[in-house]
Design a protein around this motif. Structure first.
Motif, PDB file in Angstrom:
ATOM      1  N   THR A  56       0.818  -1.218   0.000  1.00  0.00           N
ATOM      2  CA  THR A  56       0.000   0.000   0.000  1.00  0.00           C
ATOM      3  C   THR A  56       0.854   1.272   0.000  1.00  0.00           C
ATOM      4  O   THR A  56       0.343   2.362   0.189  1.00  0.00           O
ATOM      5  CB  THR A  56      -0.936   0.005   1.220  1.00  0.00           C
ATOM      6  OG1 THR A  56      -0.161  -0.156   2.418  1.00  0.00           O
ATOM      7  CG2 THR A  56      -1.944  -1.123   1.121  1.00  0.00           C
ATOM      8  N   ARG A  57       2.178   1.106  -0.199  1.00  0.00           N
ATOM      9  CA  ARG A  57       3.129   2.217  -0.322  1.00  0.00           C
ATOM     10  C   ARG A  57       3.198   3.084   0.929  1.00  0.00           C
ATOM     11  O   ARG A  57       3.446   4.285   0.849  1.00  0.00           O
ATOM     12  CB  ARG A  57       2.817   3.071  -1.553  1.00  0.00           C
ATOM     13  CG  ARG A  57       2.972   2.298  -2.856  1.00  0.00           C
ATOM     14  CD  ARG A  57       2.749   3.161  -4.064  1.00  0.00           C
ATOM     15  NE  ARG A  57       2.970   2.394  -5.281  1.00  0.00           N
ATOM     16  CZ  ARG A  57       3.861   2.701  -6.225  1.00  0.00           C
ATOM     17  NH1 ARG A  57       4.612   3.759  -6.098  1.00  0.00           N
ATOM     18  NH2 ARG A  57       3.989   1.964  -7.301  1.00  0.00           N
ATOM     19  N   GLN A  58       2.981   2.490   2.079  1.00  0.00           N
ATOM     20  CA  GLN A  58       3.162   3.192   3.349  1.00  0.00           C
ATOM     21  C   GLN A  58       4.556   2.828   3.867  1.00  0.00           C
ATOM     22  O   GLN A  58       4.723   2.022   4.781  1.00  0.00           O
ATOM     23  CB  GLN A  58       2.066   2.791   4.331  1.00  0.00           C
ATOM     24  CG  GLN A  58       0.671   3.137   3.845  1.00  0.00           C
ATOM     25  CD  GLN A  58      -0.402   2.656   4.797  1.00  0.00           C
ATOM     26  OE1 GLN A  58      -0.329   2.891   6.006  1.00  0.00           O
ATOM     27  NE2 GLN A  58      -1.405   1.983   4.277  1.00  0.00           N
ATOM     28  N   TYR A  59       5.559   3.441   3.251  1.00  0.00           N
ATOM     29  CA  TYR A  59       6.932   2.983   3.436  1.00  0.00           C
ATOM     30  C   TYR A  59       7.456   3.194   4.854  1.00  0.00           C
ATOM     31  O   TYR A  59       8.222   2.378   5.362  1.00  0.00           O
ATOM     32  CB  TYR A  59       7.850   3.647   2.410  1.00  0.00           C
ATOM     33  CG  TYR A  59       7.581   3.222   0.975  1.00  0.00           C
ATOM     34  CD1 TYR A  59       6.898   2.033   0.697  1.00  0.00           C
ATOM     35  CD2 TYR A  59       7.995   4.003  -0.095  1.00  0.00           C
ATOM     36  CE1 TYR A  59       6.653   1.639  -0.600  1.00  0.00           C
ATOM     37  CE2 TYR A  59       7.753   3.607  -1.401  1.00  0.00           C
ATOM     38  CZ  TYR A  59       7.079   2.431  -1.656  1.00  0.00           C
ATOM     39  OH  TYR A  59       6.835   2.035  -2.944  1.00  0.00           O
ATOM     40  N   GLN A  60       7.071   4.279   5.501  1.00  0.00           N
ATOM     41  CA  GLN A  60       7.530   4.489   6.878  1.00  0.00           C
ATOM     42  C   GLN A  60       6.969   3.418   7.806  1.00  0.00           C
ATOM     43  O   GLN A  60       7.667   2.941   8.711  1.00  0.00           O
ATOM     44  CB  GLN A  60       7.125   5.890   7.357  1.00  0.00           C
ATOM     45  CG  GLN A  60       7.857   7.028   6.649  1.00  0.00           C
ATOM     46  CD  GLN A  60       9.327   7.115   7.071  1.00  0.00           C
ATOM     47  OE1 GLN A  60       9.818   6.332   7.869  1.00  0.00           O
ATOM     48  NE2 GLN A  60      10.046   8.081   6.516  1.00  0.00           N
ATOM     49  N   THR A  61       5.704   3.040   7.586  1.00  0.00           N
ATOM     50  CA  THR A  61       5.124   1.955   8.374  1.00  0.00           C
ATOM     51  C   THR A  61       5.865   0.651   8.121  1.00  0.00           C
ATOM     52  O   THR A  61       6.123  -0.136   9.044  1.00  0.00           O
ATOM     53  CB  THR A  61       3.633   1.789   8.027  1.00  0.00           C
ATOM     54  OG1 THR A  61       2.946   3.006   8.330  1.00  0.00           O
ATOM     55  CG2 THR A  61       3.011   0.644   8.805  1.00  0.00           C
ATOM     56  N   ALA A  62       6.232   0.423   6.859  1.00  0.00           N
ATOM     57  CA  ALA A  62       6.978  -0.788   6.511  1.00  0.00           C
ATOM     58  C   ALA A  62       8.330  -0.812   7.220  1.00  0.00           C
ATOM     59  O   ALA A  62       8.757  -1.856   7.739  1.00  0.00           O
ATOM     60  CB  ALA A  62       7.163  -0.877   5.000  1.00  0.00           C
ATOM     61  N   VAL A  63       9.016   0.325   7.247  1.00  0.00           N
ATOM     62  CA  VAL A  63      10.306   0.407   7.939  1.00  0.00           C
ATOM     63  C   VAL A  63      10.142   0.049   9.411  1.00  0.00           C
ATOM     64  O   VAL A  63      10.919  -0.728   9.979  1.00  0.00           O
ATOM     65  CB  VAL A  63      10.923   1.817   7.780  1.00  0.00           C
ATOM     66  CG1 VAL A  63      12.085   2.009   8.745  1.00  0.00           C
ATOM     67  CG2 VAL A  63      11.397   2.028   6.354  1.00  0.00           C
ATOM     68  N   LEU A  83      13.837  -4.415   4.936  1.00  0.00           N
ATOM     69  CA  LEU A  83      14.170  -3.140   5.568  1.00  0.00           C
ATOM     70  C   LEU A  83      15.141  -2.357   4.692  1.00  0.00           C
ATOM     71  O   LEU A  83      14.981  -1.134   4.507  1.00  0.00           O
ATOM     72  CB  LEU A  83      14.780  -3.399   6.945  1.00  0.00           C
ATOM     73  CG  LEU A  83      15.191  -2.167   7.767  1.00  0.00           C
ATOM     74  CD1 LEU A  83      13.983  -1.273   8.029  1.00  0.00           C
ATOM     75  CD2 LEU A  83      15.836  -2.593   9.081  1.00  0.00           C
ATOM     76  N   ALA A  84      16.136  -3.038   4.137  1.00  0.00           N
ATOM     77  CA  ALA A  84      17.086  -2.375   3.248  1.00  0.00           C
ATOM     78  C   ALA A  84      16.373  -1.797   2.029  1.00  0.00           C
ATOM     79  O   ALA A  84      16.656  -0.676   1.594  1.00  0.00           O
ATOM     80  CB  ALA A  84      18.161  -3.368   2.803  1.00  0.00           C
ATOM     81  N   ARG A  85      15.428  -2.555   1.498  1.00  0.00           N
ATOM     82  CA  ARG A  85      14.678  -2.077   0.333  1.00  0.00           C
ATOM     83  C   ARG A  85      13.902  -0.802   0.656  1.00  0.00           C
ATOM     84  O   ARG A  85      13.921   0.169  -0.104  1.00  0.00           O
ATOM     85  CB  ARG A  85      13.730  -3.179  -0.141  1.00  0.00           C
ATOM     86  CG  ARG A  85      12.900  -2.819  -1.356  1.00  0.00           C
ATOM     87  CD  ARG A  85      11.900  -3.924  -1.636  1.00  0.00           C
ATOM     88  NE  ARG A  85      11.133  -3.687  -2.836  1.00  0.00           N
ATOM     89  CZ  ARG A  85      10.087  -4.422  -3.208  1.00  0.00           C
ATOM     90  NH1 ARG A  85       9.703  -5.437  -2.449  1.00  0.00           N
ATOM     91  NH2 ARG A  85       9.424  -4.160  -4.303  1.00  0.00           N
ATOM     92  N   MET A  86      13.203  -0.807   1.775  1.00  0.00           N
ATOM     93  CA  MET A  86      12.409   0.361   2.153  1.00  0.00           C
ATOM     94  C   MET A  86      13.292   1.586   2.373  1.00  0.00           C
ATOM     95  O   MET A  86      12.966   2.693   1.943  1.00  0.00           O
ATOM     96  CB  MET A  86      11.608   0.064   3.421  1.00  0.00           C
ATOM     97  CG  MET A  86      10.512  -0.963   3.262  1.00  0.00           C
ATOM     98  SD  MET A  86       9.241  -0.440   2.065  1.00  0.00           S
ATOM     99  CE  MET A  86       9.839  -1.197   0.566  1.00  0.00           C
ATOM    100  N   LEU A  87      14.408   1.398   3.044  1.00  0.00           N
ATOM    101  CA  LEU A  87      15.304   2.525   3.318  1.00  0.00           C
ATOM    102  C   LEU A  87      15.893   3.073   2.029  1.00  0.00           C
ATOM    103  O   LEU A  87      16.074   4.289   1.877  1.00  0.00           O
ATOM    104  CB  LEU A  87      16.412   2.085   4.274  1.00  0.00           C
ATOM    105  CG  LEU A  87      15.940   1.761   5.702  1.00  0.00           C
ATOM    106  CD1 LEU A  87      17.051   1.069   6.476  1.00  0.00           C
ATOM    107  CD2 LEU A  87      15.495   3.040   6.426  1.00  0.00           C
ATOM    108  N   ALA A  88      16.185   2.189   1.075  1.00  0.00           N
ATOM    109  CA  ALA A  88      16.687   2.658  -0.218  1.00  0.00           C
ATOM    110  C   ALA A  88      15.629   3.473  -0.945  1.00  0.00           C
ATOM    111  O   ALA A  88      15.922   4.533  -1.516  1.00  0.00           O
ATOM    112  CB  ALA A  88      17.128   1.469  -1.071  1.00  0.00           C
ATOM    113  N   LEU A  89      14.388   3.012  -0.916  1.00  0.00           N
ATOM    114  CA  LEU A  89      13.310   3.748  -1.577  1.00  0.00           C
ATOM    115  C   LEU A  89      13.046   5.088  -0.910  1.00  0.00           C
ATOM    116  O   LEU A  89      12.602   6.043  -1.564  1.00  0.00           O
ATOM    117  CB  LEU A  89      12.026   2.909  -1.570  1.00  0.00           C
ATOM    118  CG  LEU A  89      12.034   1.681  -2.486  1.00  0.00           C
ATOM    119  CD1 LEU A  89      10.797   0.831  -2.235  1.00  0.00           C
ATOM    120  CD2 LEU A  89      12.094   2.104  -3.955  1.00  0.00           C
TER     121      LEU A  89
END
Length: 524
Positions: A56-63, A83-89
């Motif tokens: 759902t593109r809620q990247y901060q929640t994913a982190v 986690l690495a993927r989210m931080l890179a995005l």
């Protein structure tokens, strides 16, 4: 006998994963909440929260969710990789690299994790590592075309087109109708016959989704062009553009409002009173529209022994957003523009250089080739007063058509409708006229057609304008071994050529809606 608490937790987690697989994110989220209410330390529950947030593109929640998994289970390799993927995005390469290092140290024989490690490596600019991880996943499961596709993408970035084509053929052997593999294959080499086009015609007629139709139509357009079948090429491109436009959300009014806000906010008075910036001469920004020669110019510059290619960095826009901290669905909205004008240039310059540090290399200079940085040029000039700025310009009809016939990932949503594309191009040109008047010779303008017509002299002018001593290697840009991660990855392996000059003339009648808008604006 009633189920135990642990059994109830596992049931909710199981239900959540099943709902996620069906695309029922609300149901999956509710299942997560029930599982975590019963056991706040449930590793699978937190991991599922991260996956839902990712979808759902809620990247901060994913982190936050994947971070919770790694704290609860420090050897959870998939969580470290995600986690690495989210931080890179999110434009945090230092933290992303640290998480990636934890994931790779743990190692994994799981092809899903290996493929993910390849994706993260690619996001962080390490295409050799990306090819390694994607290759491991592809070799483990040759029957899964997605792994072959990711491997082919990395190999194309590295200039290994023959190996990439082999991976694509493997993907099509596994799934003969895989639309994206057909599109990548069409773009990896010039068509010399209509054999593949016959396959594409059958697949296009049977396509059931706009996504499939877009990939297959753009593939056909490319091959028709290779064979100089111009009317068929345009019809295919137009069909692909219509399919893509039907499924993207492009708000032209918001786009226009953003351009108006930029013009109204970054005035000469603002620029002269903004304050001191960061006195580092290392960055060179190459900006412009996509498919206008920005990659060619970047390759010429980075052929110089003193200049590193950092790729298309998101660090400047992300640094602006991080400092202003304005809630907006758009990266650059009027509210963000107004807040950005209040940033201290020194703070912004330091924030950008800090964010770019892991990617800038060890050479004295580096190129940041994100085309849309043209929107931020007053901020760039104030924050980094010694940075180089190169603006690449192309004939408007060729520029617009080059984007219209390109299927992008998530960027440039205006490029799939002729009139929307042309109106956006007019806004871009008007804005660049304002920036040129404001910044003067801080901007080095390079005209694509002039580079093609008089390559050596234009290359020498460009290198000189950046304050670099001339090196003959800059004429051999096409022999560079470094990775190229743009839509031009195949083309820039060739010497400079004029095949794309005035290509719009082949489609003059079909491009009338686009040309009329450009003509009314006085651009042609």
């Amino acid at each position: 006998m009633p189920p135990t608490q642990a059994e109830r937790v596992q049931r909710w987690v199981h239900d959540g994963f099943e709902a996620l697989a069906r695309g029922r994110f609300d149901v999956a989220g509710a299942a997560c909440q029930r599982a975590l209410a019963l056991d706040s330390r449930c590793v699978q529950g937190h991991f599922l929260v991260g996956l839902i947030a990712l979808e759902t593109r809620q990247y901060q929640t994913a982190v936050s969710a994947f971070g919770s998994v790694t704290r609860l289970q420090s050897d959870h390799v998939a969580a470290w990789a995600q986690l690495a993927r989210m931080l890179a995005l999110l434009g945090q390469p230092s933290r992303a690299e640290a998480a990636l290092a934890r994931a790779t140290a743990l190692s994994s024989d799981d092809a899903i994790v290996q493929d993910l490690l390849g994706t993260v490596s690619s996001l962080l600019g390490d295409q050799l590592a990306a090819a390694h991880w994607h290759g491991r996943a592809a070799r483990a499961h040759p029957e899964l075309p997605g792994y072959q596709l990711n491997l082919a993408n990395s190999l194309i970035f590295l200039g290994r087109t023959e190996a990439a084509q082999q991976a694509l053929m493997q993907a099509l052997a596994a799934d003969p109708g895989y639309p994206q593999a057909h599109w990548m294959l069409a773009n990896s080499r010039p068509a010399t016959s209509q054999v593949h086009l016959e396959q594409l015609a059958a697949l296009r007629s049977a396509a059931t989704t706009p996504r499939a139709s877009a990939f297959l139509s753009y593939a056909a357009g490319k091959e028709y062009e290779d064979l100089q079948l111009w009317p068929q090429a345009f019809d295919a491109y137009a069909a692909g553009a219509a399919a893509r436009r039907a499924v993207i959300d492009y708000d032209e009014a918001a786009d226009a409002a953003m351009f108006d806000a930029l013009t109204a906010t970054f005035t000469r008075n603002w620029f002269t009173t903004a304050g001191a910036g960061c006195d580092d001469p290392a960055p060179i920004f190459v900006v412009g529209q996509p498919r206008t020669g920005t990659t060619l110019i970047e390759r010429i510059i980075t052929s110089h022994s003193a200049v590193h290619s950092a790729g298309e960095l998101q660090q400047f826009p992300l640094s602006v957003r991080r400092i202003v901290d304005v809630a907006s669905v758009h990266r650059l909205s009027p509210a963000v523009v107004e807040a950005a004008a209040r940033i201290a240039p020194l703070e912004l310059g330091q924030a950008y250089l800090h964010a770019a540090a892991p990617l800038r290399g060890v050479l004295p200079r580096f190129v940041d080739k994100l085309p849309i940085n043209y929107l931020y040029l007053p901020l760039v000039a104030a924050a980094l007063p010694r940075a180089g700025i190169v603006h690449v310009v192309r004939e408007p009809r060729d520029s617009c058509f080059a984007s219209f016939k390109q299927l992008f990932a998530d960027a440039y949503p205006h490029s799939y409708d002729q009139r929307e594309m042309a109106r956006h191009h007019v806004r871009y040109r008007r804005l660049m006229e304002r920036w040129q008047a404001l910044l003067g010779d801080r901007i080095t303008t390079v005209v694509y057609e002039e580079v093609v017509a008089d390559f050596e002299n234009q290359a020498r002018r460009l290198i000189g304008a950046l304050g670099l001593p001339w090196e003959d290697a800059c004429l051999q840009f096409h022999t560079q071994a470094g990775a190229v991660t743009t839509a031009s990855a195949v083309q820039v392996r060739e010497p400079v050529h004029a095949r794309s000059i005035a290509r719009w003339r082949r489609y003059k009648a079909q491009l009338a809606p686009m040309i009329d808008v450009l003509a009314d604006a006085g651009l042609v």
